[in-house]
Design a protein around this motif. Structure first.
Motif, short mmCIF file in Angstrom:
data_model
loop_
_atom_site.label_atom_id
_atom_site.label_comp_id
_atom_site.label_asym_id
_atom_site.label_seq_id
_atom_site.Cartn_x
_atom_site.Cartn_y
_atom_site.Cartn_z
N ALA A 46 0.83 -1.20 0.00
CA ALA A 46 0.00 0.00 0.00
C ALA A 46 0.87 1.26 0.00
O ALA A 46 0.54 2.24 -0.69
CB ALA A 46 -0.92 -0.01 1.22
N ALA A 47 1.96 1.24 0.77
CA ALA A 47 2.85 2.39 0.81
C ALA A 47 3.52 2.61 -0.55
O ALA A 47 3.66 3.76 -1.01
CB ALA A 47 3.91 2.19 1.89
N ALA A 48 3.93 1.52 -1.22
CA ALA A 48 4.54 1.65 -2.54
C ALA A 48 3.55 2.23 -3.54
O ALA A 48 3.90 3.11 -4.34
CB ALA A 48 5.05 0.28 -3.01
N ALA A 49 2.31 1.75 -3.50
CA ALA A 49 1.30 2.25 -4.42
C ALA A 49 0.99 3.72 -4.15
O ALA A 49 0.86 4.54 -5.08
CB ALA A 49 0.03 1.40 -4.30
N ALA A 50 0.86 4.09 -2.86
CA ALA A 50 0.57 5.48 -2.51
C ALA A 50 1.71 6.40 -2.92
O ALA A 50 1.49 7.52 -3.41
CB ALA A 50 0.31 5.59 -1.01
N LEU A 51 2.96 5.95 -2.72
CA LEU A 51 4.11 6.75 -3.12
C LEU A 51 4.13 6.95 -4.63
O LEU A 51 4.40 8.05 -5.13
CB LEU A 51 5.40 6.07 -2.65
N GLY A 52 3.85 5.87 -5.37
CA GLY A 52 3.83 5.99 -6.83
C GLY A 52 2.76 6.97 -7.29
O GLY A 52 3.00 7.81 -8.18
N LEU A 53 1.58 6.87 -6.68
CA LEU A 53 0.49 7.77 -7.05
C LEU A 53 0.84 9.21 -6.71
O LEU A 53 0.57 10.14 -7.50
CB LEU A 53 -0.78 7.35 -6.31
N LEU A 54 1.48 9.45 -5.57
CA LEU A 54 1.85 10.80 -5.18
C LEU A 54 2.88 11.39 -6.13
O LEU A 54 2.77 12.55 -6.55
CB LEU A 54 2.41 10.78 -3.74
N VAL A 55 3.90 10.60 -6.50
CA VAL A 55 4.92 11.09 -7.42
C VAL A 55 4.31 11.42 -8.78
O VAL A 55 4.61 12.43 -9.42
CB VAL A 55 6.06 10.06 -7.56
N GLY A 56 3.42 10.52 -9.24
CA GLY A 56 2.77 10.76 -10.53
C GLY A 56 1.95 12.04 -10.51
O GLY A 56 2.02 12.85 -11.45
N ALA A 297 3.70 6.80 -12.12
CA ALA A 297 3.22 6.25 -10.86
C ALA A 297 3.54 4.76 -10.76
O ALA A 297 4.00 4.26 -9.72
CB ALA A 297 1.71 6.47 -10.73
N ALA A 298 3.31 4.01 -11.85
CA ALA A 298 3.58 2.57 -11.84
C ALA A 298 5.07 2.30 -11.70
O ALA A 298 5.50 1.38 -10.98
CB ALA A 298 3.05 1.93 -13.11
N GLY A 299 5.90 3.10 -12.38
CA GLY A 299 7.34 2.91 -12.29
C GLY A 299 7.87 3.18 -10.90
O GLY A 299 8.69 2.44 -10.35
N THR A 300 7.39 4.29 -10.30
CA THR A 300 7.82 4.63 -8.94
C THR A 300 7.39 3.56 -7.94
O THR A 300 8.16 3.15 -7.05
CB THR A 300 7.24 5.99 -8.52
N ALA A 301 6.14 3.09 -8.06
CA ALA A 301 5.63 2.05 -7.17
C ALA A 301 6.45 0.77 -7.31
O ALA A 301 6.74 0.08 -6.32
CB ALA A 301 4.16 1.78 -7.46
N ALA A 302 6.84 0.43 -8.54
CA ALA A 302 7.63 -0.78 -8.77
C ALA A 302 9.01 -0.68 -8.14
O ALA A 302 9.53 -1.64 -7.56
CB ALA A 302 7.74 -1.06 -10.26
N ILE A 303 9.62 0.51 -8.23
CA ILE A 303 10.94 0.70 -7.62
C ILE A 303 10.85 0.54 -6.10
O ILE A 303 11.68 -0.11 -5.47
CB ILE A 303 11.50 2.08 -7.99
N SER A 304 9.80 1.15 -5.51
CA SER A 304 9.62 1.02 -4.05
C SER A 304 9.34 -0.42 -3.65
O SER A 304 9.88 -0.92 -2.64
CB SER A 304 8.47 1.93 -3.60
N ALA A 305 8.51 -1.11 -4.43
CA ALA A 305 8.17 -2.50 -4.12
C ALA A 305 9.37 -3.42 -4.28
O ALA A 305 9.49 -4.44 -3.58
CB ALA A 305 7.03 -2.97 -5.01
N SER A 306 10.28 -3.08 -5.20
CA SER A 306 11.47 -3.92 -5.41
C SER A 306 12.30 -4.02 -4.14
O SER A 306 12.79 -5.08 -3.76
CB SER A 306 12.33 -3.34 -6.55
#
Length: 648
Positions: A46-56, A297-306
């Protein structure tokens, strides 16, 4: 059996058993544990998805100017909310883990204590292998390999949560590119598996050094405990003790240290398995976002999730390994101990009498006498005579019978003395009478019924025994005495009357808190007693049992620490207060047993002489010879009373 030596199926079954044990912790704590685990497990994704959405949204807002900043409110609030929930979960999970583990371990230890304390006999408990099972099963951690079932069950729940974390972060990765999932997840699983195997091997090596650990503890206790410490100083053993400690420490840890050195090397070799896929995944996600093939957003979330994938550990496998070892030892203990069904409470005496009568009349080979007893359903036994009928007993691993086809009657109201040389079988006879050992031949009856058919728990309500090595509880004097009949509510009047009969009242009068004085110097206001005074406590305990229902009293060398005059007074009181109870006295002092109604001499496991003191002296046999030898030593001033100091 080490954990790694059992089959995969057995490992799965025992882990499922750990999870089932969670029911003992109660629905609310377990429900809270599950909820907290689920929320904690989903938070990283959830944090990775929220961070990706925020950056986007942030990048989009910068392109739109100040008017687009309002679109940041929702993703920013979501990210802050996820972080806040994560912090709350972190503060709540440790107390919750402790509560669940504490309740589960309490239920487990209660069941283990019942199993050990209610075994029909003590024969199995005397075997070293069984004592080893007890030590492992008790789940009382003294080093990092010893973990409790509660800790293991909580660790399994955490592991399930980590699997949920892996699955949820995999979904975030798949939104960016499906192939990122196997790129990261497969190496992560491989690294976890290799690390777990390494810990497993470390666990087995550590457990393999338990023999050296126990040897080290012997020397450590000798150096630190108050009792042995006296001889260590007097004999100048200090340096020798330290050298022995160091030797056994090195022997215990040598294979563990060797494995640890090799393990450090292997961990460096695992680094490429982590760094390579992680770098490739992050670079790939950044490239896909920069090239416009996926959203920012998807790229940022993927980096955080990695990064989350490699921070997701499955929990400490040592918690599970230690818990599994405790459960395996508990299973072996269950097989070794002969544990009866839950004992019948004292209130159900009528049902117990009916069961006793039914047992004595059932099955082939029952005698007419026992059938006759069975017809007295719900009544007290008539003659209350205890009979040893052709009783034999041989210790496991030995071919010599300690008790050999022994016949003996213990009659109500009689003071019976049992004498004999050391090793004749006197103490074994007491343990057979108490049902602590089962005869290997013959039977012991009470009112014509085999005590095994009566039920040992019910039989022991009729019996009170003072052993040579009776337990000295760190409780008050009154509590020590009242433990002689723990099945009934404590009766202070009966306690004081038993103390008077045992001659304990004079000792109590000198204690700072009287009957409420703790008998341990480690307790506030407590004192310790001399050996003779402790024996008076033991006698009072047995007499209290007589006053609360015991019909047979057995005293195994009860006065070895008493002087002759005190011993005579004790037995004079005993003869006065025994009523219609049978009293069996085992003593090496023949000057005392001459007061007995009947004396039997045990030699090589059999009764070889029987009669009153006058009759045995007139027979001029072994008893007369032993009595004359002791009498001569007494005339020469020999005192066989072993005192170790009294209270002041």
């Amino acid at each position: 059996m080490p954990v790694t030596w059992v089959s995969a199926r057995q490992q799965v079954l025992v882990r499922l058993r750990l999870l089932k044990m969670l029911r003992a912790a109660g629905p609310l704590p377990v429900g809270g544990l599950v909820m907290v685990t689920i929320v904690e497990s989903l938070s990283p994704a959830a944090a990775a998805a929220a961070l990706g959405l925020l950056v986007g949204r942030l990048v989009a807002a910068l392109g739109e100017g100040a008017g687009g900043l309002g679109a940041l409110t929702l993703p920013a609030a979501a990210l802050v909310g996820v972080m806040l929930v994560g912090n709350l979960i972190d503060s709540a999970k440790e107390p919750l883990h402790y509560l669940v583990a504490f309740r589960l371990d309490g239920a487990y230890r209660s069941e283990l204590s019942r199993r050990v304390s209610t075994g029909r006999t003590i024969a199995a408990l005397e075997r070293p292998s069984v004592q080893g099972h007890v030590e492992l099963a008790r789940a009382d951690p003294r080093n990092w390999t010893e973990r409790t079932p509660g800790a293991g069950a909580v660790a399994l729940v955490v592991m399930v949560g980590r699997a949920l974390t892996l699955a949820s972060t995999s979904v975030v990765l798949a939104v960016c590119a499906w192939w990122l999932v196997p790129l990261l997840v497969l190496p992560a699983i491989a690294v976890q598996w290799l690390s777990s195997r390494d810990i497993d091997r470390w666990f087995v090596l550590w457990r393999g050094g338990q023999t050296e650990y126990h040897r080290r503890r012997v020397w450590s206790d000798a150096n630190l405990d108050a009792g042995p410490a006296k001889e260590v100083r007097i004999f100048g053993l200090g340096e020798h003790v330290v050298r022995r400690q160091l030797h056994h420490t090195r022997e215990q840890y040598a294979p563990v240290w060797a494995h640890q050195r090799a393990s450090l090397t292997r961990h460096w070799l695992l680094a490429p398995m982590v760094v390579g896929p992680l770098a490739a995944a992050m670079v790939s996600a950044a490239y896909l976002a920069a090239a416009g093939r996926v959203s920012l957003a998807a790229g940022t979330a993927a980096i955080s999730a990695s990064a989350v994938i490699y921070r997701t550990f499955w929990g400490d496998p040592r918690d599970v390994l230690g818990a599994v070892s405790a459960l395996n030892a508990s299973d072996r203990l269950r097989e070794a101990l002969d544990v009866p069904p839950a004992s019948v409470p004292p209130e159900a005496s009528d049902a117990a009498d009916a069961s006793y009568a039914s047992a004595t009349s059932a099955g082939p080979g029952r005698t007419a006498q026992r059938v006759g007893t069975a017809q007295r359903v719900g009544t007290e036994p008539q003659d209350r005579t205890v009979r040893f009928e052709e009783v034999s007993f041989t210790y496991p691993g030995s071919d010599r019978a300690v008790i050999d086809r022994l016949d003996l009657e213990i009659r109500p109201g009689e003071l019976l003395a049992v004498v004999g040389l050391n090793g004749a079988g006197k103490s074994t006879l007491v343990k057979l009478l108490a049902g602590l050992y089962e005869p290997t031949g013959g039977r012991i009856t009470y009112d014509g019924a085999d005590i095994r058919d009566i039920g040992l728990d019910r039989w022991r309500r009729h019996l009170s025994v003072v052993f040579q090595d009776f337990v000295r509880y760190h409780l008050s004097v009154a509590d020590n005495v009242a433990l002689g009949s723990a099945r009934v509510p404590p009766d202070r009047h009966a306690v004081e009357a038993a103390g008077l009969a045992a001659g304990l009242d004079a000792v109590v009068d000198r204690l700072p808190l009287g009957w409420d004085t703790p008998l341990a110097r480690t307790r506030r206001g407590g004192v310790d007693l001399s050996g003779g005074q402790w024996q008076q406590v033991g006698l009072a305990r047995a007499l209290y049992a007589m006053r609360t229902g015991a019909r047979v009293l057995v005293l195994d060398e009860p006065t070895a620490h008493l002087d002759v005059q005190t011993e005579f007074e004790v037995f004079d009181r005993l003869a006065t207060y025994r009523g219609d109870a049978a009293v069996v006295l085992i003593s090496h002092r023949l000057s005392t047993v001459r007061q007995a109604d009947r004396i039997v001499l045990i030699d090589r496991g059999r009764v070889t002489e029987s009669g009153s003191h006058a009759q045995l002296m007139a027979a001029d046999g072994v008893y007369a010879n032993l009595f004359n030898i002791q009498a001569e030593r007494f005339r020469q001033g020999y005192n066989d009373c072993a005192e170790d100091g009294e209270i002041s």
